[in-house]
Design a protein around this motif. Structure first.
Motif, short mmCIF file in Angstrom:
data_model
loop_
_atom_site.label_atom_id
_atom_site.label_comp_id
_atom_site.label_asym_id
_atom_site.label_seq_id
_atom_site.Cartn_x
_atom_site.Cartn_y
_atom_site.Cartn_z
N ILE A 174 2.51 3.11 -10.25
CA ILE A 174 1.43 2.40 -9.57
C ILE A 174 1.97 1.35 -8.63
N LEU A 175 2.83 0.49 -9.16
CA LEU A 175 3.36 -0.59 -8.35
C LEU A 175 4.20 -0.04 -7.20
N GLY A 176 5.03 0.96 -7.54
CA GLY A 176 5.91 1.54 -6.54
C GLY A 176 5.13 2.12 -5.39
N GLN A 177 4.06 2.86 -5.69
CA GLN A 177 3.25 3.44 -4.64
C GLN A 177 2.55 2.35 -3.84
N SER B 81 2.38 1.26 0.26
CA SER B 81 1.18 1.41 1.09
C SER B 81 0.64 0.05 1.49
N ALA B 82 0.99 -0.98 0.75
CA ALA B 82 0.55 -2.32 1.15
C ALA B 82 1.47 -2.89 2.21
N LYS B 83 2.52 -2.12 2.60
CA LYS B 83 3.46 -2.53 3.65
C LYS B 83 4.18 -3.82 3.29
N LEU B 84 4.47 -3.99 2.01
CA LEU B 84 5.23 -5.18 1.64
C LEU B 84 6.72 -4.92 1.79
N VAL B 85 7.11 -3.70 1.49
CA VAL B 85 8.53 -3.36 1.65
C VAL B 85 8.63 -1.99 2.30
N SER B 86 9.84 -1.67 2.75
CA SER B 86 9.99 -0.39 3.42
C SER B 86 10.30 0.71 2.41
N ASN B 87 10.07 1.94 2.86
CA ASN B 87 10.31 3.10 1.99
C ASN B 87 11.73 3.12 1.48
N LEU B 88 12.63 2.90 2.40
CA LEU B 88 14.04 3.04 2.05
C LEU B 88 14.41 2.05 0.96
N LEU B 89 13.80 0.87 1.03
CA LEU B 89 14.16 -0.15 0.05
C LEU B 89 13.82 0.30 -1.36
#
Lengths: 359, 354, 441
Positions: free
Chosen positions: C350-353, C357-365
């Motif tokens: 949940i948090l990871g997704q 999607s909340a644009k707090l961090v980038s995918n790669l991170l």
């Protein structure tokens, strides 16, 4: 304790750090063909004086050069140790300043110079505050971590060579001996070897192994000059400040994870330079603490690091760094050419005395 | 305790340095052009930057332009007037205007090498048409993935031995070298494909002096050791595929005149034939074709005194350096080269021929 | 002598589990006392009767002959009571006997190791009782060369510490130093490993553990054979192996049951794991914010795209993500096993997704952080695991300031730190203990 392996490794690494930046520039500036002649001359001098040095030291088992000189009277100690101390502190300042400049030129153009110098000073101070044992041991770790990378880059740097640039192989122009840049090239040749004289009472080493290490270093002295020559040709290379860096930069490997191999190569060399700095700092501290035994060594160390950092701040540009290199040359040659024979002479004399006393 | 003292000191230092965070731009605040086009109008440089931009699933290409007294000036102007900084360190290809190449590249090349922002192993190309027009077409093309201009020159992707691969450092080397000139591939907007390769420019001392065809470039690559594998050669009698090649050179100076003997060995396989020619005939045909082509290329470059093959290199043992400095003017034009092609037919494909 | 009894009574005045029973043996009045919580009284009484009931002899003779210990001092008696012994007092002879008892079973049985995983090896693990632990070792390692020295320290609470070594293998210098240190500071209370480390004269602030702790007997035996010294402390369900080496981070004993290539493969994996765990987050920060030229263009573009709209600089982004992950790790340790999986789901999925999607961090991170955590888990030993978790922050911060240079310099710092750590002159970077006398370098 026998620490030959550690001593050899740190000897090897520190030389690698010194070789790949300034050495090719200086050699290439000193002559325009048959570069192997000045290189070999330097290596032979290094080899001969290192053997003399170790021979001299072997007359005094369990003593470092400070103890040896001190045992022959205060005057002799002053005469020999003062230039050595000056040489060491100058080397610290010059190395910090020049390598920070190299770092800013090559990959951290946005970072202020003082910050990089500060980082170098900080880490070197920390390392040398932990003593020789730690320095030697961390050299092993650094070798495991960074040496493969360095060797890999050395290996792939042959990618763009054009062997025909190796010619002409002979020359009758020996003016390079008097050129200032050739004298400066001895920074990479005679930079480290004094430290062999400082390890004795703490650890022991086998002189033969150190000499083998020097033999291992020979290809790197040659590669560092000849790779740029073979890649760019001898009419282009004199235009570069750091020919080897430029040669590595022209490598094209697209299967690596990262884009610029140079950065990692240079950084591994920087770690070796940090090792070098901490060794020199430690040697300097050894001399200073015997002169001023009252102070706590660690406070002194911080003070000295701070002073050298401030000195570095006062060197405005690259030209001054080069001038400092030149000013440093007499001291360098003192350490390279006079200290080893003096030890040998002192050693032979004390042996004779012993014989007379024993009948 | 000295030890505690030192620890506190180091902690303080770390705190002090971490306050000194300077202007580090995150990657999403930088523009990363992959291709740069450079042309010159009077004393002003015009820069065209091609930026690949990932948008959700596909790649879009954005073109921005700037002018300035120098390249750095133009980049600086862009950084000032865009919402992001422009960094040239990912530039993989530099496309030069043909007129500009004819005027001379010395300053630009030195500048590129000096600033080190563009990697010295970036590719060079010359555009046969107006850069605005060329990049305009590039922008229209909408590639599904990747940047085809880059892939065009990528050895693992679209490159063939007909295209010269010349990098920034090679051009820079040729500026100072007395025995080595380079060729730079010439491209233009293609009629059938997006980019068309029409040959290579001969660069002497940083100036474009002549032009050679793609077929000549193939020979250049063969001579340079870049490999000619997988190249189809069409002759009157047959079409063959070159599998491998190696060459040997011999050079000598007789009466101050340079002579050279050069042998190119090719291993080929036959793809198609016209009629039923004998193997010997094909061999002979191929070797005359290549020999003629080579001599034609050599004559052109000798006339222009541009030693693109680096033939002067082989005379480094024969001539002292002082004389070698005049190689291009004095020796190269009168160089006699005995070029031999030796063809081996490694196999004949799936069909027997007799 | 009656006075003694009174004194002992006053010592245990506040202990309601202290019992004092009058009884008869051979028709002699005797007094039995001890702590009822530690002793199974009816069974013990039966044992005493069987042991002492010798019809041919008088009680006097039996006592002289048969007794376990005649107590003379009060302190000894108190200690014996606390250890769970029963005291038999015969008023007529004015003699005390400290007797072995059938104790209440307060120890858990020997179980599977819970903090370490063993694949294809002996599955028993240490428990809280020191004698049982030494017994386990003896059972696994039948040799007459095992040195066992038991030292007790502490005034308020006496703690037994057993010092184990293998004759002819053990580093004598190390053994002697630990022994003298423990004996000199016998008044120090040792409640936990921290106080033990202090008692042994090391700084408790070093993040590199001086000892390797394990609950697996085979591990202990292997270390003994390598000449290390093993400390087993009462109430510690694990053994402390001195000294700890860097290389121990990558090796376990049970993989020696595998063929050598497979063993090497596993160890290389762990080395990679350690390097990835310490360097990856730092590398991300460095490449994204300071040295993007090192990234491949394609990778750079996709990172730039996924960072589009992320409001924080790379350092904050990474620290935030790392802290959240540390919290998840810590929380999953704290929570009872039944709720644990819920947390993993909430945290991981949940948090990871949501965080992407909340644009707090980038995918790669998220990939970087997940990779880091996984890589971190490959290391042997929970202490080493925690150490690496901490060390990566040094690298992250240096990377944020100096980029790739910071990472490399951070590595040098860590190497220097490791190199400076030693246990009585045996460096952390050694890979074996020499048995000869080594001077302190």
């Amino acid at each position: 304790m026998d620490r030959s392996m550690f001593v050899s490794i740190s000897y090897f690494l520190t030389h690698l750090g010194l070789i790949f930046f300034m050495y090719p520039t200086d050699i290439i500036a000193s002559t325009d063909e048959a570069y192997w002649i000045p290189i070999t001359l330097g290596i032979i001098i290094h080899f001969i004086f290192l053997s003399i040095y170790m021979k001299g030291l072997s007359y005094f088992p369990r003593k470092n050069i400070i103890m040896i000189y001190l045992s022959h009277g205060k005057i002799i100690a002053w005469i020999f140790l003062l230039p050595v101390a000056i040489y060491l502190i100058m080397i610290i300042i010059i190395t910090i300043r020049s390598y920070s400049e190299i770092i800013t030129i090559v990959f951290l153009s946005n970072t202020p110079l003082w910050a990089i110098m500060f980082l170098l000073v900080l880490v070197a101070t920390y390392l040398s505050s932990r003593g020789l044992d730690s320095i030697l041991r961390s050299s092993l770790l650094l070798a495991i971590l960074f040496l493969p990378l360095t060797l890999f880059v050395c290996f792939v740097s042959f990618q763009n060579v054009d062997w025909r640039y190796i010619f002409p192989l002979t020359t009758n122009d020996f003016r390079f001996i008097t050129k200032p840049s050739y004298l400066m090239s001895y920074f990479s040749i005679g930079g480290v070897f004094l430290f062999i004289g400082f390890i004795q009472p703490l650890f022991t080493y086998k002189p033969k192994k150190i000499l083998y290490t020097v033999l291992l270093l020979v290809p790197f002295w040659i590669i560092s000059v000849y790779i740029p020559i073979l890649t760019f040709g001898n009419s282009t290379v004199p235009h570069f400040y750091f020919p080897f860096v430029e040669a590595v930069d022209s490598i094209d490997i697209n299967w690596l994870m990262f884009d610029r191999v140079t950065v990692f190569f240079l950084l591994s060399l920087i770690t070796f330079i940090i090792l070098f700095l901490s060794l020199i700092l430690w040697m300097f501290m050894q001399i200073i603490t015997t002169c001023i035994p009252k102070f706590r060594p660690n406070y002194l160390l911080i003070l000295i690091s701070f002073i050298s950092f401030v000195c570095c701040l006062f060197i405005p540009d690259w030209k001054d760094v080069e001038d400092l290199f030149l000013i440093n040359s007499p001291f360098r040659f003192f350490c390279l050419l006079i200290v080893p024979p003096s030890l040998l002479i002192l050693g032979i004399r004390s042996k004779r005395k012993e014989k007379l006393e024993n009948g | 305790m000295g030890n505690t003292m030192i620890k506190v000191f180091f902690l303080l230092c770390i705190v002090l340095t971490s306050t000194g965070c300077w202007n580090n731009k995150d990657i999403n605040h930088r523009l990363l052009p992959a291709v740069v086009g450079i042309s010159k109008n009077g004393d002003k440089y015009k820069l065209i930057l091609e930026l690949p931009v990932l948008e959700s699933d596909n790649m879009k290409i954005q073109i921005i332009k700037a002018t300035g007294k120098s390249i750095a000036d133009a980049v600086d102007w862009l950084s000032m007037n865009m919402d992001r900084g422009v960094d040239l360190f990912h530039v993989k290809l530099i496309v030069l205007d043909k007129q500009f190449a004819k005027q001379g590249l010395t300053d630009v090349m030195s500048g590129l090498m000096r600033s080190r922002e563009v990697a010295p192993n970036a590719q060079m190309a010359i555009c046969n048409e107006d850069l605005d027009y060329f990049f305009g077409n590039v922008q229209k093309s909408k590639p599904p993935t990747g940047d085809y201009l880059l892939d065009f020159f990528e050895k693992d992707a679209g490159w063939t031995p007909n295209i010269a691969l010349t990098r920034v450092w090679q051009v820079y080397r040729s500026l100072h070298s007395s025995t080595r000139d380079v060729i730079i591939p010439i491209i233009q907007t293609g009629k059938l494909t997006e980019v068309e390769h029409i040959g290579s420019a001969v660069i002497k001392n940083g100036k474009m002096v002549s032009q050679i065809s793609p077929n000549d470039t193939l020979l250049y690559n063969a001579f340079d050791g870049q490999g000619t594998q997988g190249i189809v050669e069409v002759m009157d009698l047959a079409t063959v595929l070159i599998l491998s090649d190696w060459k040997s050179n011999k050079s000598m100076i007789i009466n101050e005149k340079p002579f050279m003997k050069s042998q190119l060995n090719l291993k080929v396989t036959i793809l198609e034939t016209k009629g039923n020619p004998s193997m010997d005939l094909i061999k002979k045909d191929l070797s005359t074709l290549i020999t003629n082509r080579f001599h034609r290329m050599l004559t052109i470059t000798q006339k222009k005194q541009a030693d693109i093959l680096g033939l002067g290199q082989t005379f480094r043992t024969k001539l002292p350096r002082a004389k070698l400095k005049n190689w291009r003017e004095k020796y190269y034009p009168i160089l006699k080269l005995d070029f031999q092609v030796n063809v081996d037919i490694q196999n004949e494909g799936f069909l027997k021929s007799d | 002598m009656k006075i003694w009894l009174e004194e002992i009574k006053t010592v245990f005045k506040e202990c309601d589990d202290f019992f004092l029973q009058h009884d008869y043996l051979y028709n002699q009045p005797v007094i039995l006392f001890g702590l009822s919580t530690l002793i199974d009284i009816p069974q013990t009484k039966k044992l005493i009767e069987i042991n002492l009931n010798m019809p041919k002899y008088s009680l006097q003779e039996v006592i002289d002959h048969h007794l376990v210990k005649v107590a003379r001092e009060q302190n000894n008696i108190i200690d014996a009571i606390l250890e769970g012994k029963i005291i038999l007092y015969i008023p007529d002879f004015e003699k005390y006997m400290i007797m072995e008892v059938i104790s209440k079973s307060l120890n858990r049985s020997i179980e599977l190791p819970t903090n370490e995983n063993v694949i294809q090896d002996a599955l028993d693990s240490f428990i809280e009782d020191i004698d049982t632990n030494i017994g386990i070792i003896r059972k696994h390692f039948r040799t007459k060369f095992l040195i066992t020295k038991v030292i007790s320290t502490g005034i308020e609470q006496e703690k037994k510490i057993a010092l184990l070594g293998l004759e002819a293998h053990v580093n004598q210098n190390l053994m002697r130093k630990i022994e003298t240190q423990l004996k000199e500071k016998h008044d120090q209370e040792i409640h936990n490993a921290q106080s033990l480390v202090k008692t042994l004269g090391f700084s408790a602030w070093d993040i590199v553990p001086k000892y390797k702790s394990t609950e697996i007997p085979t591990e202990v035996i292997a270390s003994l054979k390598k000449g290390k010294v093993v400390l087993i402390i009462d109430d510690f369900p694990f053994a402390l192996i001195f000294p700890n080496f860097l290389w121990d981070m990558f090796t376990t004993e049970n993989e020696r049951n595998l063929p050598i290539p497979l063993m090497l493969f596993i160890r290389v994996l762990r080395v990679i794991g350690v390097i990835v765990a310490t360097l990856m987050p730092g590398l991300y920060v460095a490449l994204v914010s300071v040295n993007p030229e090192v990234l491949q263009l394609e990778l750079g573009l996709s990172i730039a795209q996924s960072r589009e709209g992320v409001p924080y600089p790379a350092l904050v982004e990474v620290l935030m993500m790392l802290v959240i992950l540390e919290l998840i790790l810590e929380a999953s340790v704290r929570l009872p096993k039944s709720i644990g999986p819920t947390l993993t789901m909430v945290g991981g999925i949940i948090l990871g997704q949501a965080i992407i999607s909340a644009k707090l961090v980038s995918n790669l991170l998220t990939i970087v952080v997940a990779g880091t955590t996984i890589a971190n888990a490959t290391v042997v030993g929970i202490q080493n695991h925690l150490m690496l978790r901490l060390l990566k922050y040094v690298i992250v911060i240096l990377a944020a300031i100096y980029g790739v240079l910071g990472i490399i310099v951070g590595t040098v710092l860590i190497c220097a730190y490791f190199a400076s750590i030693n246990v009585y002159g045996i460096s952390y970077l050694d890979y074996q203990v020499s048995k000869d006398e080594s001077n302190n370098g």
